[in-house]
Each structure stands twice: as structure tokens, then as C-alpha cells.
Design a protein around this motif. Structure first.
Motif, PDB file in Angstrom:
ATOM      1  N   ARG A  19      -4.205  10.855  -1.779  1.00 25.09           N
ATOM      2  CA  ARG A  19      -3.505   9.827  -1.008  1.00 25.09           C
ATOM      3  C   ARG A  19      -4.400   8.599  -0.914  1.00 25.09           C
ATOM      4  O   ARG A  19      -5.627   8.702  -0.889  1.00 25.09           O
ATOM      5  CB  ARG A  19      -3.187  10.332   0.394  1.00 25.09           C
ATOM      6  N   VAL A  20      -3.781   7.443  -0.818  1.00 29.48           N
ATOM      7  CA  VAL A  20      -4.542   6.198  -0.768  1.00 29.48           C
ATOM      8  C   VAL A  20      -5.295   6.111   0.562  1.00 29.48           C
ATOM      9  O   VAL A  20      -4.706   6.213   1.642  1.00 29.48           O
ATOM     10  CB  VAL A  20      -3.611   4.990  -0.941  1.00 29.48           C
ATOM     11  N   ALA A  21      -6.613   5.931   0.474  1.00 30.89           N
ATOM     12  CA  ALA A  21      -7.453   5.742   1.655  1.00 30.89           C
ATOM     13  C   ALA A  21      -7.811   4.275   1.849  1.00 30.89           C
ATOM     14  O   ALA A  21      -7.915   3.799   2.987  1.00 30.89           O
ATOM     15  CB  ALA A  21      -8.724   6.587   1.538  1.00 30.89           C
ATOM     16  N   HIS A  22      -8.040   3.541   0.748  1.00 32.20           N
ATOM     17  CA  HIS A  22      -8.333   2.094   0.801  1.00 32.20           C
ATOM     18  C   HIS A  22      -7.561   1.435  -0.338  1.00 32.20           C
ATOM     19  O   HIS A  22      -7.578   1.915  -1.473  1.00 32.20           O
ATOM     20  CB  HIS A  22      -9.831   1.833   0.671  1.00 32.20           C
ATOM     21  N   TRP A  23      -6.931   0.313  -0.025  1.00 31.81           N
ATOM     22  CA  TRP A  23      -6.046  -0.357  -0.989  1.00 31.81           C
ATOM     23  C   TRP A  23      -6.399  -1.838  -1.044  1.00 31.81           C
ATOM     24  O   TRP A  23      -6.352  -2.530  -0.022  1.00 31.81           O
ATOM     25  CB  TRP A  23      -4.596  -0.168  -0.552  1.00 31.81           C
ATOM     26  N   CYS A  36       0.849  -1.198   0.000  1.00 27.05           N
ATOM     27  CA  CYS A  36       0.000   0.000   0.000  1.00 27.05           C
ATOM     28  C   CYS A  36       0.881   1.242   0.000  1.00 27.05           C
ATOM     29  O   CYS A  36       1.684   1.429   0.927  1.00 27.05           O
ATOM     30  CB  CYS A  36      -0.919   0.004   1.219  1.00 27.05           C
ATOM     31  N   ASP A  67      -4.128  15.920   6.416  1.00 29.81           N
ATOM     32  CA  ASP A  67      -4.113  15.130   7.648  1.00 29.81           C
ATOM     33  C   ASP A  67      -3.823  16.013   8.850  1.00 29.81           C
ATOM     34  O   ASP A  67      -4.453  15.877   9.911  1.00 29.81           O
ATOM     35  CB  ASP A  67      -3.046  14.032   7.564  1.00 29.81           C
ATOM     36  N   HIS A 123       2.550  12.622   7.264  1.00 27.56           N
ATOM     37  CA  HIS A 123       1.175  13.088   7.112  1.00 27.56           C
ATOM     38  C   HIS A 123       1.154  14.188   6.073  1.00 27.56           C
ATOM     39  O   HIS A 123       2.138  14.861   5.816  1.00 27.56           O
ATOM     40  CB  HIS A 123       0.630  13.600   8.453  1.00 27.56           C
ATOM     41  N   ASP A 170       0.768   4.236   1.042  1.00 29.19           N
ATOM     42  CA  ASP A 170       0.046   5.245   1.816  1.00 29.19           C
ATOM     43  C   ASP A 170       0.889   6.461   2.157  1.00 29.19           C
ATOM     44  O   ASP A 170       0.378   7.444   2.676  1.00 29.19           O
ATOM     45  CB  ASP A 170      -0.511   4.631   3.108  1.00 29.19           C
ATOM     46  N   ASP A 171       2.196   6.422   1.874  1.00 32.54           N
ATOM     47  CA  ASP A 171       3.047   7.572   2.160  1.00 32.54           C
ATOM     48  C   ASP A 171       3.326   8.420   0.929  1.00 32.54           C
ATOM     49  O   ASP A 171       4.183   9.292   0.963  1.00 32.54           O
ATOM     50  CB  ASP A 171       4.391   7.106   2.747  1.00 32.54           C
TER      51      ASP A 171
END
Length: 724
Positions: free
Chosen positions: A84-88, A62, A387, A383, A64-65
Motif C-alpha cells: 500500500r502507498v505510504a508516501h506519494w 494518491c 493496518d 484499512h 492510498d485505498d
């Protein structure tokens, strides 16, 4: 919540505008498509995100960063944003084995990514309606660019709960590369029924990999997509249920009964509730039933405790008519974890201001938050700006006011951010904070306390972190012969350090003395940036190669042996030039000089690159644009010096040029992207690179820097005839 209805599903007047472009990390190339799933979430394929980030197509990790740049298209404009990825849900093989799918696999599961937009779209950006995919539907897909001519018409030939196969028409566009993630728009249903995932291509030669000669037996224009029914099931399983349904209020929320009582008290008439409820629904993107009945107080209170910005929106509507109701409603809302500080309108304005900030200022937001709220818990790990803002909205305020109404933590941070922002945005941020505290009923005196704190912090930062400065007056008295006077300034003003200002030195000898002073100053304060060397010259000395003074062979200094390191003045320390003779020649431009210096953070640049321009053209251009703080002069030497000197006489604080003879300077091109505040260090780094790689770093940059906030040492200037 019967009276309020979710208005974030809408048939599109032009379904092409449902297409969101997913861009490469550089933001220059389109790698695929996506489609809005909610007002601030978009759906695409996981392999599209991997492609955007330059990773393997089926990389399961994922990201996510990482920021993923995207573009949303409207009828009149295209708006870019980071996401930004919220669900992967990474791609996986259909047979249930743990191996990652391979290119030769024709089908796979998963391969879904939900991205959260860092910038919330405006009110008129509505996601499409979604329906189940079924056999026989006539669909339309678009290339990731969303261009109108790229549509491909297809029809669903088969569909199960996992994969829908779609065949293209024999004319027009065919689905191809960069169509992945595109919404599959059902023309008859006026809704999206899935997204494009892959192609079924004709066979290729197993040795060369090239397509085999066409045969009527080959597949033509067959693609496959992920049906809506699988998308919803996979995302629910991945924890994304909130993407599909409005949350229910917590029956144990302590604010619920209080809000019921306040709504009954301040809106007893049904007409009032209709008026206020419609306004809140409009601000928050909800619809209402098309009838004349009013929402019950239970329905209204439920909305205020499920839609995070609804209570702030209601206070906006009430603040002029019922100011006492505002303070009571907000006090009740603070007992719940749901309501957010800002209304939708306030949040959009703040995000717009933050987007307009220079990157160097926006990057300091975490530092500013720590300074403004030293006792608050910070966001752990990496973040984004959004965020951090989400976290700051949840923090209480602090104030020395005795009336109990405190300045919220987010507003204090914005006051601290404003003091380091360019002047125009500083005014916008301060007006924004004033409007928010006015809505909330916070006393203006409390906000002024925080503004004063911010200004004191910014002043202390400048005094503490600004690099020390060594000023050196250099007078030429012959071929490679110079007089040198040196002052040090650690922040308290210049003090002279050199004893004999009449001694004549070579450039290497002058460099040796300056390096001793600079090195001693740097060792005494290792936590500060390297000291800046400010060379004070007359107009004829602007192009002296002082930055090149020193020794490259390492064996000439103080009798050291051949193992000693070279020492080159402009490569080891930031070096700028100042010409008091030109700066003070026409003092009528001093107000312009101070005005431009105050705007330094704006980094507004003016470039003179036309060799036919002379003093008159430059004079007119600078009078017409009094906000430019930085001028780049990229012309041949015969006209360069006249332009440079005109800029310095007219109070331009930062002027950069190349003293070499090339027509287009490599140094100026490379340094054009360096923020103005980092330019002294950027020029130093370029000079250092030119020593190690002179073929690729061929420029000889000169940086003139006239600081309006620092005093210039009292100079002993020679008369012009003494240098004849």
C-alpha cells in the motif's frame, strides 16, 4: 545509539535480487520495478503504481485505498505480497507550473512512490546500500521481472540534483518498457544510486506516430533516472524522514527511567548485557560493533524505546532464565507508546498464518474484531489486514482474572478468528496464542476463558445467520407427475407443513406450492439470507430439472394478467439436492462424511474430468484423499451418474455436476472459483443468468449438499416397484 547499528543496509551478493517486481492489479503482468528502501518499504516511480492500477500515467491522486501486488525475488524462490502507498510524490513539471506532465515532456520532478509491504519479509531480506549518483559511474538496471538475462549496462553521462542521464552500451540489452523503477546499481560502489524513470526516444513521424527511419543523428540508448540525492530530498519533504534515520528516544518517556533501573538490576554484569543485547539485535535486524565491550544500560534502554518490537524480543530471550524480569520489563513497557505486543518472530508467524487463510475467512477479520472487542474503538475508513493488526496490537486486554494479567486484545481477536478457520490453521493460531501468553506470563486460564467466549460466539453466529431451510421430498409417479412433502426448518429442526403428501402434482404445480412456502419464510425473516430449498430425491431423481420448475410467461400463475413476473424455482431461491438413499446405503462412510463436513471451510476440491474413470478409480481416489469436501464431476452423462453416486455413497458432502450434455461445462468452470460456503447462492445466481443470457450461460448445474449438522426429516420412501 552507538553500540547498536542499523543492519538494514547491506551489499547484495547478487544485486539482481534488489529488484522488486511491481505487478498489474490482476497479478499476472509485470508493469515495472522497485527496490527495497527499508525492511518493509519499497521505492518505485509513481507512474509505475498508476500503471499497475490501470490509471493515467501521471494521475496525481494518491491511491492510498488500493493494494498493489508485488513480488520479491530471492535465490531460490519468489515471494508475492500486497503493498500500500505510504508516501506519494506525484510527477510535476520542472518549470513549476501546476499542469500535469505530458508524454512529450522529457523531464519531470516528483514521480516517487514508497509502498509498505503488507507481509513483513523474513530476516534475511535486507535492502541495499544507497549512495549519491555522480557522472562517470558504471551502472546496471534490470527489467521489472528481475530475470538475470535482462540486465542493461549504462553509464552516467550527466547528473544534476534532479536528473541523471545514462547512456547504454552498444551491445546487450537496452533499457525499455517495464524498466521504470528499477534500481540503478553502481558496479564499482556496490550500491544503488537511483532508479530508472524514463527514456529519450528517437523522433517519430508527427502524423503516423511511427519511428522515423534511423539516422546516425538520432539518439540511441539514452535513458534518465532519479538520483538518490533527489529521492532523499523529495521523500523528506513529503514526511518520510523516518525512512532514512533511526528515531531518537523521547527524553520524557515515562518508561525510560524504569527500564534503566530494571536493566541495571537484572543485567548487572557486562557479559549478560552483551549476550542479551546481541540476541535482541539479531531478532530485530540490527548489527553490533565488533568488539567485546557491552552496551551501556542507557543504550539498551534507548533501543527498547525506539525499536517497537525490541522489548518483546528481549522478553523472548529472558522468559526461561529470568521469568520475573519479563513481567517487570513488560509492565514498564506498557507505560510507553513505543513497544509493540509481538516480537519480530511472532509477528512473522502470525502474518504467515493469515496469508494462508481462505480469502473468505480473512475478509471477516474486521467483523471478528468487532465481535471479540465490542467496546474497543475500531479503525475508521478503509484499512488493510496489516493496518488492523497494528491497531489491535495497541489495545489493552480484558479478562475476568483477578491477578491483573490480562489477555491482550489482539490475542482475543485471534481466538475468535481461529474458531471460523479451517481445522489445520485453527490449531496453528491457537498454538500461536498459547506461545504468546506463555512468553508474557498471562495465565492459561485467562486465555481459555477467551477461547470459550469465541466458541460460544461462533455457535450463536451459525444459529442466527444461517439461512432457513425448506426440505421437500419429491417422488416421481409418472411423466411430469410428482408427490410432494414439505418441511420447514428455521433453526429448531424440521416441521412438516404440507397436508396431503399423496396428491399428485405437475412440476409447475409443485413449484407453485414450494414458492409460497419459501416466500412466506423469507418475508418473516427479511434480515436473513434467502431460504435454501433442499430437495430430497432417490438416486433416479438426481437429475430432475426441479430448479427449472415454474413459469416463464408470467401469465399462468393464479389467473394473473400478462404484466405479472415469471417465477422460476431455482432462479429465485438457492436449491440443492440430497439423496438419503445413497447417503445411508453404506453407513461405514458416515465418519468420513462428518470428517469432511468439519473441514468444509478448507474448500478442498477434487475434480473428476476423465470420462474413462469409473467407480473403482473414484473409490480409490476418495479413500486416498479423505480431506476433500467438494467434488466437481465434469464428464459426459454416460459415466457422470456413476461417479456422482459413488461420491454421495462415500460421504462427500458437496458434489456439483452439469446435467447437460456438453463435454466441458461452462457452469462448472464459472463456479469453480466460488467458495464452498457460497456455492448454493452462486449456483442460484448462475441459473438466473442462464435465463437472461442462455447463449453465454449454457450450463445446467446440479448441486448435491449433505449437511452433517442437520437432521433429515423422516421420509416416506416408495418401494422401487411402485415407480415402475
Amino acid at each position: 545509539m552507538g553500540w547498536f547499528t542499523k543492519a538494514d543496509r547491506s551489499p547484495a551478493a547478487d544485486p539482481r535480487h534488489c529488484v522488486v517486481s511491481v505487478l498489474s492489479a490482476s497479478g499476472l503482468d509485470v508493469v515495472g520495478a522497485g527496490v527495497l528502501l527499508t525492511r518493509d518499504h519499497l521505492l518505485t516511480c509513481a507512474h509505475v503504481v498508476n500503471d499497475a492500477l490501470g490509471r493515467g500515467v501521471f494521475d496525481p491522486r494518491c491511491p492510498d485505498d488500493h493494494n498493489v501486488p508485488v513480488a520479491l525475488h530471492r535465490a531460490a524462490l519468489t515471494v508475492r505480497s500486497d503493498a500500500r502507498v505510504a508516501h506519494w510524490v506525484p510527477a510535476r513539471r520542472r518549470n513549476g507550473t501546476p499542469e500535469i506532465p505530458r508524454a512529450e515532456d522529457h523531464e519531470w520532478l516528483g514521480d516517487l512512490a514508497v509502498l509498505r509491504l503488507e507481509t513483513e519479509p523474513s530476516d534475511n531480506v535486507l535492502p541495499p546500500q544507497w549512495l549519491t549518483m555522480s557522472v562517470g559511474q558504471a551502472l546496471r538496471a534490470w527489467h521489472g521481472t528481475g530475470l538475470s538475462h535482462t540486465f542493461a549496462d549504462v553509464r552516467v553521462k550527466s547528473c544534476d540534483e534532479a536528473v541523471g542521464y545514462i547512456d547504454g552500451e552498444s551491445t546487450g540489452m537496452a533499457i525499455g518498457p517495464s524498466y521504470s523503477g528499477s534500481p540503478l546499481w553502481s558496479i564499482g560502489d556496490n550500491a544503488v544510486v537511483g532508479i530508472v524513470a524514463g527514456l529519450v526516444t528517437p523522433p517519430h513521424d508527427p502524423i503516423t506516430g511511427r519511428p522515423l527511419p534511423y539516422s546516425s543523428q538520432h539518439i540511441a540508448r539514452r535513458s534518465w533516472g532519479i538520483p538518490w540525492q533527489r529521492i532523499e530530498a523529495e521523500l523528506r519533504a513529503a514526511g518520510g524522514a523516518e525512512l532514512f534515520e533511526a528515531p531518537e528516544p523521547d527524553p520524557d518517556d515515562p518508561a525510560y527511567e524504569l527500564l534503566l533501573d530494571l536493566l541495571d538490576r537484572h543485567m548487572p554484569a557486562s557479559g549478560q548485557r552483551i549476550e542479551y543485547a546481541r540476541a535482541v539485535a539479531e531478532h530485530c535486524g540490527y548489527g553490533v560493533h565488533d568488539n567485546l565491550s557491552a552496551p551501556t544500560t542507557e543504550e539498551f534502554a534507548a533501543l527498547l524505546l525506539t525499536e517497537p518490537r525490541a522489548l518483546a524480543a528481549l522478553s523472548e530471550v529472558l522468559r526461561r532464565r529470568e521469568p520475573t524480569a519479563v513481567s517487570q520489563l513488560l509492565a514498564a513497557g506498557r507505560m510507553s507508546r513505543v513497544p509493540r505486543l509481538l516480537s519480530p518472530r511472532e509477528h512473522r508467524r502470525l502474518m504467515r498464518y493469515l496469508d494462508d487463510l481462505p480469502k473468505t475467512v480473512r475478509a471477516r477479520l474486521p467483523e471478528v474484531a468487532r465481535a471479540a472487542l465490542p467496546l474497543a474503538a475500531t479503525v475508521s475508513g478503509s484499512h488493510t489486514v496489516r493496518d488492523l493488526l497494528d491497531h489491535l496490537e495497541s489495545l489493552p486486554g480484558d479478562s475476568r482474572s483477578d491477578d491483573g494479567l490480562r489477555v491482550p486484545g489482539l490475542l482475543r481477536v485471534m481466538e475468535y478468528l481461529a474458531v471460523i478457520a479451517p481445522s489445520a490453521l485453527r490449531a496453528s493460531l491457537r498454538l500461536w496464542t498459547v506461545s504468546v501468553v506463555d512468553r508474557m506470563g498471562v495465565p492459561a486460564t485467562s486465555l481459555m476463558e477467551r477461547r470459550t467466549d469465541a466458541e460460544e460466539w461462533a455457535r450463536a453466529q451459525r444459529e442466527r445467520t444461517g439461512p432457513a431451510r425448506v426440505s421437500a421430498q419429491v417422488e416421481r409417479v409418472g411423466a411430469d407427475r410428482y408427490r410432494l412433502r414439505v418441511w420447514c426448518d428455521e433453526g429448531t429442526g424440521p416441521r412438516q407443513t404440507s397436508g396431503d403428501g399423496e396428491a399428485v402434482r405437475t412440476g409447475a404445480e409443485a413449484a407453485r406450492e414450494l414458492l409460497k412456502v419459501l416466500e412466506a419464510l423469507h418475508r418473516s425473516a427479511p434480515d436473513r439470507d434467502r431460504p435454501v430449498l433442499e430437495v430430497l430425491v432417490d438416486r433416479d431423481g438426481l437429475n430432475l430439472p426441479i430448479d427449472e420448475w415454474g413459469e416463464l410467461d408470467g401469465g399462468a400463475y393464479d389467473g394473473f394478467g400478462p404484466d405479472d413476473l415469471p417465477q422460476v424455482l431455482g432462479a429465485e431461491f438457492p436449491l440443492v439436492v440430497t439423496c438419503p438413499e445413497l447417503l445411508h446405503r453404506h453407513e461405514r462412510f458416515h465418519p468420513d462424511w462428518r470428517h469432511r463436513w468439519r473441514l468444509l471451510d478448507s474448500d478442498t476440491t477434487l475434480t473428476f474430468d476423465d470420462p474413462t474413470q469409473g467407480r473403482s478409480e473414484v473409490y480409490g481416489a476418495l479413500l486416498a484423499d479423505k480431506d476433500s469436501v467438494r467434488v466437481a464431476v465434469d464428464v459426459p452423462p454416460r459415466s457422470r451418474d456413476e461417479i456422482v453416486q459413488t461420491c454421495l455413497m462415500m460421504g462427500v458432502p458437496v458434489v456439483i455436476w452439469d446435467r447437460g450434455r456438453q463435454a466441458r461445462s461452462h457452469a462448472l468452470a464459472r463456479l469453480s472459483t466460488v467458495p464452498v460456503g457460497a456455492l448454493p447462492e452462486g449456483v442460484r445466481a448462475y441459473r438466473a443468468m442462464s435465463l437472461g443470457d442462455p447463449r453465454h450461460y449454457s450450463g445446467r448445474p446440479v448441486l448435491a449438499w449433505s449437511d452433517a449438522d442437520r437432521s433429515v426429516p423422516r421420509l416416506h420412501l416408495a418401494e422401487p416397484q411402485e415407480n415402475a
